[in-house]
Design a protein around this motif. Structure first.
Motif, PDB file in Angstrom:
ATOM      1  N   GLU A 125     -36.126  -4.029  11.533  1.00  0.00           N
ATOM      2  CA  GLU A 125     -37.166  -2.993  11.592  1.00  0.00           C
ATOM      3  C   GLU A 125     -37.656  -2.619  10.196  1.00  0.00           C
ATOM      4  OE1 GLU A 125     -36.853   0.512  14.278  1.00  0.00           O
ATOM      5  OE2 GLU A 125     -34.917  -0.337  14.858  1.00  0.00           O
ATOM      6  N   ASN A 128     -39.711  -5.357   8.604  1.00  0.00           N
ATOM      7  CA  ASN A 128     -41.012  -5.446   9.243  1.00  0.00           C
ATOM      8  C   ASN A 128     -41.923  -4.301   8.815  1.00  0.00           C
ATOM      9  OD1 ASN A 128     -42.751  -6.741  11.328  1.00  0.00           O
ATOM     10  ND2 ASN A 128     -42.559  -4.762  12.320  1.00  0.00           N
ATOM     11  N   LEU A 129     -41.360  -3.094   8.738  1.00  0.00           N
ATOM     12  CA  LEU A 129     -42.147  -1.930   8.320  1.00  0.00           C
ATOM     13  C   LEU A 129     -42.661  -2.103   6.904  1.00  0.00           C
ATOM     14  CD1 LEU A 129     -40.359   1.313   9.575  1.00  0.00           C
ATOM     15  CD2 LEU A 129     -42.743   0.676   9.914  1.00  0.00           C
ATOM     16  N   GLU A 130     -41.827  -2.693   6.062  1.00  0.00           N
ATOM     17  CA  GLU A 130     -42.224  -2.899   4.667  1.00  0.00           C
ATOM     18  C   GLU A 130     -43.027  -4.189   4.500  1.00  0.00           C
ATOM     19  OE1 GLU A 130     -38.959  -2.329   1.929  1.00  0.00           O
ATOM     20  OE2 GLU A 130     -38.307  -0.491   2.925  1.00  0.00           O
ATOM     21  N   ASN A 131     -43.262  -4.848   5.646  1.00  0.00           N
ATOM     22  CA  ASN A 131     -44.100  -6.047   5.676  1.00  0.00           C
ATOM     23  C   ASN A 131     -43.634  -7.131   4.698  1.00  0.00           C
ATOM     24  OD1 ASN A 131     -46.224  -7.424   6.870  1.00  0.00           O
ATOM     25  ND2 ASN A 131     -47.681  -6.834   5.285  1.00  0.00           N
ATOM     26  N   VAL A 132     -42.336  -7.308   4.634  1.00  0.00           N
ATOM     27  CA  VAL A 132     -41.813  -8.314   3.710  1.00  0.00           C
ATOM     28  C   VAL A 132     -41.462  -9.580   4.472  1.00  0.00           C
ATOM     29  CG1 VAL A 132     -40.951  -6.638   2.074  1.00  0.00           C
ATOM     30  CG2 VAL A 132     -39.453  -7.416   3.868  1.00  0.00           C
ATOM     31  N   LYS A 133     -41.768 -10.696   3.827  1.00  0.00           N
ATOM     32  CA  LYS A 133     -41.522 -11.984   4.466  1.00  0.00           C
ATOM     33  C   LYS A 133     -40.321 -12.645   3.805  1.00  0.00           C
ATOM     34  CE  LYS A 133     -45.319 -11.363   6.788  1.00  0.00           C
ATOM     35  NZ  LYS A 133     -45.178 -10.715   8.118  1.00  0.00           N
TER      36      LYS A 133
ATOM     37  N   GLY B 263     -41.925  -8.043  14.259  1.00  0.00           N
ATOM     38  CA  GLY B 263     -42.291  -9.342  13.710  1.00  0.00           C
ATOM     39  C   GLY B 263     -42.260 -10.338  14.859  1.00  0.00           C
TER      40      GLY B 263
END
Lengths: 274, 274
Positions: A125, A128-133, B263
């Protein structure tokens, strides 16, 4: 191969097998990544080979202090360790993501299995919230339900339900509904987080609910500190359960209508014709 | 220390810790003994260190042929192997007891965890019926529910129920009751043994029951051959589930009302405030 996403056409999505993901992770790439690792109940020997390898190789270890102490003997020299307290899970997940973004191999550790009241969901979570891949792999472990069951004999063996009595994140009304539902359908019931200082009411209420559906003589297994120093296993009954010593590191397994003593072991009968 | 027996006084019984039992077993005594070992989902690296050590040292290996093949690379030269078929579990348990009585170190292997639809209960029952006094230890492993969950993301994470759709030993009426009960109480539901050739109706009926309690868009994770060659992970929905390829080596995880895509992963929300 790609990891499958939601497939509304009902077709099959091909997938990265767990093995592929783990091998890429161990391949020496310098890209940061996170493994959320189940360390099992406590003893290093009850960890999977994969979990051990992951921890041994990690640049950064993140976990609740009690779990960090359990595995510190296999952490590599020079690894950075974030050892925290209960209630700081979000902070630890964020620290893990931050460290992975710096290019580190991070192991976030959970007792037992990381997907059973552990860190797996939270790490996903936060990332995903921090939009890191960054690659995130979940490494399963032996969860307390099965570790405790092994000490007791074979109480699970058939359909079972797992319920946490901690109402910190789940409303008590829902916990009660699940206790009633599981008991009425004659599941074997595993109780996690049954009690801690100041919180004795949940187990008392749970016991009361279960007695509405099960006979007072129903067998109950109580395993304290499973996999750790001071491990203790007791087989008792539902009517005597509240007389047992119970703490947050206790796993309680309430038998169903077929659970019985086989020799000195607690066994739920699967139905084999002997 | 003795293993605790049923304690109607509610007092604590001291216990042989699992570690003590296992160490005595590895101590080189020539007395026969049985370990009922969870080999995990399939890959040797997903086995615990203890499980691997137990299999490596065993004089006799007993198991279903598919599971024996998974671990044969670590069986010691000269070990006797009893490799059987489905439906012959009682015979295998009896063979294990018989071999242990001859003084052998016997490992009875189960996929995943031996206490979850595995051989642990049966071996204890057979030994007890034959009134034999041989040490029997259960070595827990990573069960399919947690292995599959790890592939999917973190779908368990909160309270969950485990139900087998095989009605060979359990009446279908009870399976239905459990499906209704678990669904109504908003458990995440793990389905074992969901389908095989000639038996498609159980999954169809289960799906119908679950749709009475869950929205058609409820996420469902389907993991085939977890931990083995050909592993495949699909995230779909309850309304599309019957379009997926499913077999006996498939684990199905039906989300609860908070399960969502994070995601590309299936995650059940624990309730952390992010």
């Amino acid at each position: 191969m790609r990891t499958s996403s939601i497939d509304s056409g009902g077709g099959k999505g091909t997938t990265n097998s767990q093995k592929d993901q783990i091998e890429r992770r161990h391949s020496g790439s310098s890209r940061g990544r996170i493994s959320v690792v189940g360390i099992g109940p406590g003893d290093i020997d009850e960890m999977t080979l994969d979990a051990k390898k992951t921890i041994v190789e990690a640049d950064v270890i993140v976990g609740y202090k009690t779990y960090v102490r359990l595995i510190e003997s296999i952490v590599k020299p020079g690894a950075e360790v974030f050892s925290g307290t209960m209630g700081k899970e979000v902070e630890r997940a964020k620290a893990a993501v931050s460290k992975a973004l710096e290019g580190n191999t991070v192991a976030v550790i959970s007792s037992g299995d990381p997907g059973v009241y552990g860190m797996a969901g939270l790490v996903l979570e936060v990332a995903n919230l921090e939009n890191v891949k960054i690659p995130i792999v979940v490494i399963p472990g032996v969860t307390a339900a099965t570790a405790a069951a092994a000490r007791l004999g074979a109480p699970l063996v058939s359909d079972f339900a797992v319920i946490s009595l901690s109402d910190l994140l789940t409303p008590w009304s829902l916990i009660e509904k699940r206790l009633h539902g599981a008991a009425e359908a004659d599941f074997v019931i595993v109780l996690y987080n049954p009690q801690s200082e100041g919180r004795k009411e949940p187990l008392m209420k749970a016991n009361e609910i279960l007695l509405k559906h099960r006979k007072p003589e129903t067998l109950v297994g109580v395993v304290r500190q499973v996999g750790r120093k001071g491990e203790e296993t007791v087989i008792t009954t539902l009517k005597e359960l509240l007389n047992c010593e119970v703490d947050m590191a206790t796993t309680i397994i309430v038998g169903n209508s077929t659970t019985c003593l086989v020799g000195e072991r607690m066994v739920t009968l699967r139905g084999y014709d002997l």
